[in-house]
Motif scaffolding. Structure first.
Motif, PDB file in Angstrom:
ATOM      1  N   ILE A  30      13.912  -2.067  -1.279  1.00 53.68           N
ATOM      2  CA  ILE A  30      12.963  -1.041  -1.728  1.00 53.68           C
ATOM      3  C   ILE A  30      13.066  -0.879  -3.250  1.00 53.68           C
ATOM      4  O   ILE A  30      12.058  -0.662  -3.925  1.00 53.68           O
ATOM      5  CB  ILE A  30      13.171   0.288  -0.953  1.00 53.68           C
ATOM      6  CG1 ILE A  30      11.833   1.005  -0.807  1.00 53.68           C
ATOM      7  CG2 ILE A  30      14.183   1.194  -1.592  1.00 53.68           C
ATOM      8  CD1 ILE A  30      11.849   2.096   0.251  1.00 53.68           C
ATOM      9  N   SER A  31      14.269  -1.062  -3.778  1.00 50.89           N
ATOM     10  CA  SER A  31      14.460  -0.970  -5.226  1.00 50.89           C
ATOM     11  C   SER A  31      13.775  -2.131  -5.953  1.00 50.89           C
ATOM     12  O   SER A  31      13.195  -1.952  -7.028  1.00 50.89           O
ATOM     13  CB  SER A  31      15.961  -0.940  -5.529  1.00 50.89           C
ATOM     14  OG  SER A  31      16.235  -1.478  -6.790  1.00 50.89           O
ATOM     15  N   ILE A  32      13.815  -3.333  -5.366  1.00 48.98           N
ATOM     16  CA  ILE A  32      13.142  -4.484  -5.978  1.00 48.98           C
ATOM     17  C   ILE A  32      11.626  -4.284  -5.937  1.00 48.98           C
ATOM     18  O   ILE A  32      10.930  -4.524  -6.923  1.00 48.98           O
ATOM     19  CB  ILE A  32      13.537  -5.811  -5.274  1.00 48.98           C
ATOM     20  CG1 ILE A  32      15.027  -6.082  -5.450  1.00 48.98           C
ATOM     21  CG2 ILE A  32      12.712  -6.979  -5.832  1.00 48.98           C
ATOM     22  CD1 ILE A  32      15.562  -7.238  -4.612  1.00 48.98           C
ATOM     23  N   VAL A  33      11.121  -3.820  -4.794  1.00 48.84           N
ATOM     24  CA  VAL A  33       9.673  -3.557  -4.683  1.00 48.84           C
ATOM     25  C   VAL A  33       9.265  -2.503  -5.716  1.00 48.84           C
ATOM     26  O   VAL A  33       8.268  -2.665  -6.423  1.00 48.84           O
ATOM     27  CB  VAL A  33       9.288  -3.114  -3.250  1.00 48.84           C
ATOM     28  CG1 VAL A  33       7.832  -2.657  -3.190  1.00 48.84           C
ATOM     29  CG2 VAL A  33       9.527  -4.241  -2.256  1.00 48.84           C
ATOM     30  N   ALA A  34      10.081  -1.433  -5.833  1.00 48.25           N
ATOM     31  CA  ALA A  34       9.775  -0.350  -6.778  1.00 48.25           C
ATOM     32  C   ALA A  34       9.766  -0.847  -8.223  1.00 48.25           C
ATOM     33  O   ALA A  34       8.999  -0.360  -9.051  1.00 48.25           O
ATOM     34  CB  ALA A  34      10.777   0.787  -6.617  1.00 48.25           C
ATOM     35  N   ALA A  35      10.617  -1.856  -8.510  1.00 49.34           N
ATOM     36  CA  ALA A  35      10.736  -2.365  -9.879  1.00 49.34           C
ATOM     37  C   ALA A  35       9.712  -3.460 -10.178  1.00 49.34           C
ATOM     38  O   ALA A  35       9.600  -3.923 -11.311  1.00 49.34           O
ATOM     39  CB  ALA A  35      12.144  -2.891 -10.114  1.00 49.34           C
ATOM     40  N   SER A  36       8.968  -3.909  -9.158  1.00 48.79           N
ATOM     41  CA  SER A  36       7.995  -4.995  -9.343  1.00 48.79           C
ATOM     42  C   SER A  36       6.669  -4.478  -9.892  1.00 48.79           C
ATOM     43  O   SER A  36       6.365  -3.285  -9.766  1.00 48.79           O
ATOM     44  CB  SER A  36       7.754  -5.715  -8.016  1.00 48.79           C
ATOM     45  OG  SER A  36       8.955  -6.270  -7.544  1.00 48.79           O
ATOM     46  N   GLU A  37       5.894  -5.403 -10.479  1.00 50.69           N
ATOM     47  CA  GLU A  37       4.599  -5.038 -11.054  1.00 50.69           C
ATOM     48  C   GLU A  37       3.703  -4.457  -9.960  1.00 50.69           C
ATOM     49  O   GLU A  37       3.576  -5.039  -8.882  1.00 50.69           O
ATOM     50  CB  GLU A  37       3.951  -6.282 -11.677  1.00 50.69           C
ATOM     51  CG  GLU A  37       3.040  -5.934 -12.829  1.00 50.69           C
ATOM     52  CD  GLU A  37       2.432  -7.165 -13.477  1.00 50.69           C
ATOM     53  OE1 GLU A  37       3.166  -8.152 -13.683  1.00 50.69           O
ATOM     54  OE2 GLU A  37       1.226  -7.124 -13.747  1.00 50.69           O
ATOM     55  N   GLY A  38       3.120  -3.322 -10.240  1.00 52.85           N
ATOM     56  CA  GLY A  38       2.248  -2.654  -9.272  1.00 52.85           C
ATOM     57  C   GLY A  38       3.009  -2.129  -8.065  1.00 52.85           C
ATOM     58  O   GLY A  38       2.410  -1.832  -7.029  1.00 52.85           O
ATOM     59  N   HIS A  39       4.347  -2.018  -8.180  1.00 50.47           N
ATOM     60  CA  HIS A  39       5.209  -1.591  -7.072  1.00 50.47           C
ATOM     61  C   HIS A  39       4.911  -2.400  -5.810  1.00 50.47           C
ATOM     62  O   HIS A  39       4.857  -1.865  -4.700  1.00 50.47           O
ATOM     63  CB  HIS A  39       5.034  -0.089  -6.787  1.00 50.47           C
ATOM     64  CG  HIS A  39       5.317   0.775  -7.971  1.00 50.47           C
ATOM     65  ND1 HIS A  39       6.404   0.589  -8.784  1.00 50.47           N
ATOM     66  CD2 HIS A  39       4.645   1.827  -8.491  1.00 50.47           C
ATOM     67  CE1 HIS A  39       6.399   1.494  -9.750  1.00 50.47           C
ATOM     68  NE2 HIS A  39       5.336   2.251  -9.605  1.00 50.47           N
ATOM     69  N   LEU A  83       5.151  -0.192  -2.258  1.00 48.43           N
ATOM     70  CA  LEU A  83       5.727   1.137  -2.089  1.00 48.43           C
ATOM     71  C   LEU A  83       4.611   2.111  -1.687  1.00 48.43           C
ATOM     72  O   LEU A  83       3.549   2.129  -2.309  1.00 48.43           O
ATOM     73  CB  LEU A  83       6.309   1.570  -3.443  1.00 48.43           C
ATOM     74  CG  LEU A  83       7.538   2.453  -3.458  1.00 48.43           C
ATOM     75  CD1 LEU A  83       8.694   1.807  -2.725  1.00 48.43           C
ATOM     76  CD2 LEU A  83       7.940   2.740  -4.903  1.00 48.43           C
ATOM     77  N   VAL A  84       4.827   2.909  -0.652  1.00 53.56           N
ATOM     78  CA  VAL A  84       3.849   3.937  -0.278  1.00 53.56           C
ATOM     79  C   VAL A  84       4.034   5.122  -1.231  1.00 53.56           C
ATOM     80  O   VAL A  84       5.129   5.711  -1.266  1.00 53.56           O
ATOM     81  CB  VAL A  84       4.019   4.364   1.199  1.00 53.56           C
ATOM     82  CG1 VAL A  84       3.131   5.555   1.531  1.00 53.56           C
ATOM     83  CG2 VAL A  84       3.711   3.200   2.132  1.00 53.56           C
ATOM     84  N   PRO A  85       3.000   5.452  -2.028  1.00 52.81           N
ATOM     85  CA  PRO A  85       3.174   6.514  -3.029  1.00 52.81           C
ATOM     86  C   PRO A  85       3.612   7.844  -2.402  1.00 52.81           C
ATOM     87  O   PRO A  85       3.044   8.280  -1.403  1.00 52.81           O
ATOM     88  CB  PRO A  85       1.775   6.639  -3.661  1.00 52.81           C
ATOM     89  CG  PRO A  85       1.077   5.354  -3.346  1.00 52.81           C
ATOM     90  CD  PRO A  85       1.632   4.911  -2.022  1.00 52.81           C
ATOM     91  N   GLY A  86       4.633   8.441  -2.982  1.00 49.30           N
ATOM     92  CA  GLY A  86       5.086   9.758  -2.538  1.00 49.30           C
ATOM     93  C   GLY A  86       6.020   9.774  -1.343  1.00 49.30           C
ATOM     94  O   GLY A  86       6.592  10.822  -1.023  1.00 49.30           O
TER      95      GLY A  86
ATOM     96  N   MET B   1       8.773  -8.462 -12.602  1.00 58.85           N
ATOM     97  CA  MET B   1       9.331  -7.113 -12.505  1.00 58.85           C
ATOM     98  C   MET B   1       8.978  -6.298 -13.757  1.00 58.85           C
ATOM     99  O   MET B   1       9.013  -6.824 -14.865  1.00 58.85           O
ATOM    100  CB  MET B   1      10.857  -7.161 -12.405  1.00 58.85           C
ATOM    101  CG  MET B   1      11.337  -8.006 -11.250  1.00 58.85           C
ATOM    102  SD  MET B   1      12.357  -7.086 -10.121  1.00 58.85           S
ATOM    103  CE  MET B   1      12.628  -8.337  -8.870  1.00 58.85           C
ATOM    104  N   THR B   2       8.710  -5.039 -13.581  1.00 59.13           N
ATOM    105  CA  THR B   2       8.402  -4.181 -14.724  1.00 59.13           C
ATOM    106  C   THR B   2       9.648  -3.394 -15.149  1.00 59.13           C
ATOM    107  O   THR B   2       9.735  -2.923 -16.255  1.00 59.13           O
ATOM    108  CB  THR B   2       7.276  -3.185 -14.375  1.00 59.13           C
ATOM    109  OG1 THR B   2       7.637  -2.498 -13.191  1.00 59.13           O
ATOM    110  CG2 THR B   2       5.966  -3.909 -14.165  1.00 59.13           C
ATOM    111  N   SER B   3      10.593  -3.228 -14.248  1.00 57.44           N
ATOM    112  CA  SER B   3      11.876  -2.600 -14.591  1.00 57.44           C
ATOM    113  C   SER B   3      12.951  -3.261 -13.738  1.00 57.44           C
ATOM    114  O   SER B   3      12.652  -4.054 -12.848  1.00 57.44           O
ATOM    115  CB  SER B   3      11.815  -1.091 -14.346  1.00 57.44           C
ATOM    116  OG  SER B   3      11.452  -0.829 -13.011  1.00 57.44           O
ATOM    117  N   ALA B   4      14.223  -2.942 -13.991  1.00 51.00           N
ATOM    118  CA  ALA B   4      15.302  -3.618 -13.272  1.00 51.00           C
ATOM    119  C   ALA B   4      15.598  -2.924 -11.950  1.00 51.00           C
ATOM    120  O   ALA B   4      15.693  -1.691 -11.901  1.00 51.00           O
ATOM    121  CB  ALA B   4      16.542  -3.637 -14.142  1.00 51.00           C
TER     122      ALA B   4
END
Lengths: 97, 97
Positions: A30-39, A83-86, B1-4
């Motif tokens: 989930i952290s990698i998805v969150a850090a990816s472009e466009g989540h 990532l599902v927003p919120g 990735m946009t962040s780590a």
């Protein structure tokens, strides 16, 4: 009490959501998805950073999707997870409604 | 990735925090404390709403305290548990640093 605590049924539902995140691999995914472009990330980009096989990664992604933290879209031969927003923010407030 | 994304070590630590909340009794306990005046409750007020014995309630409260969600203060013969400000909110952001 100043406000009402949640019911036992709601507590059980909320605990299931926390349990979905109570695993190092799923937290990492989930952290990698969150850090990816466009989540959003392709399942093909999630095997290498976790060092796990694609079926194992897909199994963990399914748990996160079923819990409502990720959404899944198929494009061409690959599944993309966003990532599902919120959804994560709602977890914190779920305990205090 | 946009962040780590977070490291595997951080992922394991974060998963432990989520695991502490991945239990219906603990979700209920933290919700009762959150709904109490001053976000604080006496252990003596937590046995009846959960229908559990005081040793069992204390066991669950210890897990929540060790995970940093509750703080414990002894006053007279009773232990009081208070919500640690910001601890739940930090969980949501822990996944996206």
């Amino acid at each position: 009490m100043t406000s009402a605590p949640i019911s036992l049924e709601e507590a059980a539902k909320t605990a299931t959501l926390f349990k979905a995140l109570g695993d190092p691999t799923r937290v990492l995914l989930i952290s990698i998805v969150a850090a990816s472009e466009g989540h959003e990330a392709c399942v093909c980009d999630l095997t290498e950073p976790t060092g796990l096989s694609q079926p194992t990664v897909s199994h963990h992604l399914k748990i996160l999707t079923d819990a409502g933290f990720l959404s899944r879209t198929r494009r061409g031969s690959w599944a993309y997870y966003a990532l599902v927003p919120g959804a994560l923010e709602r977890l914190a407030t779920a305990l205090a409604t």
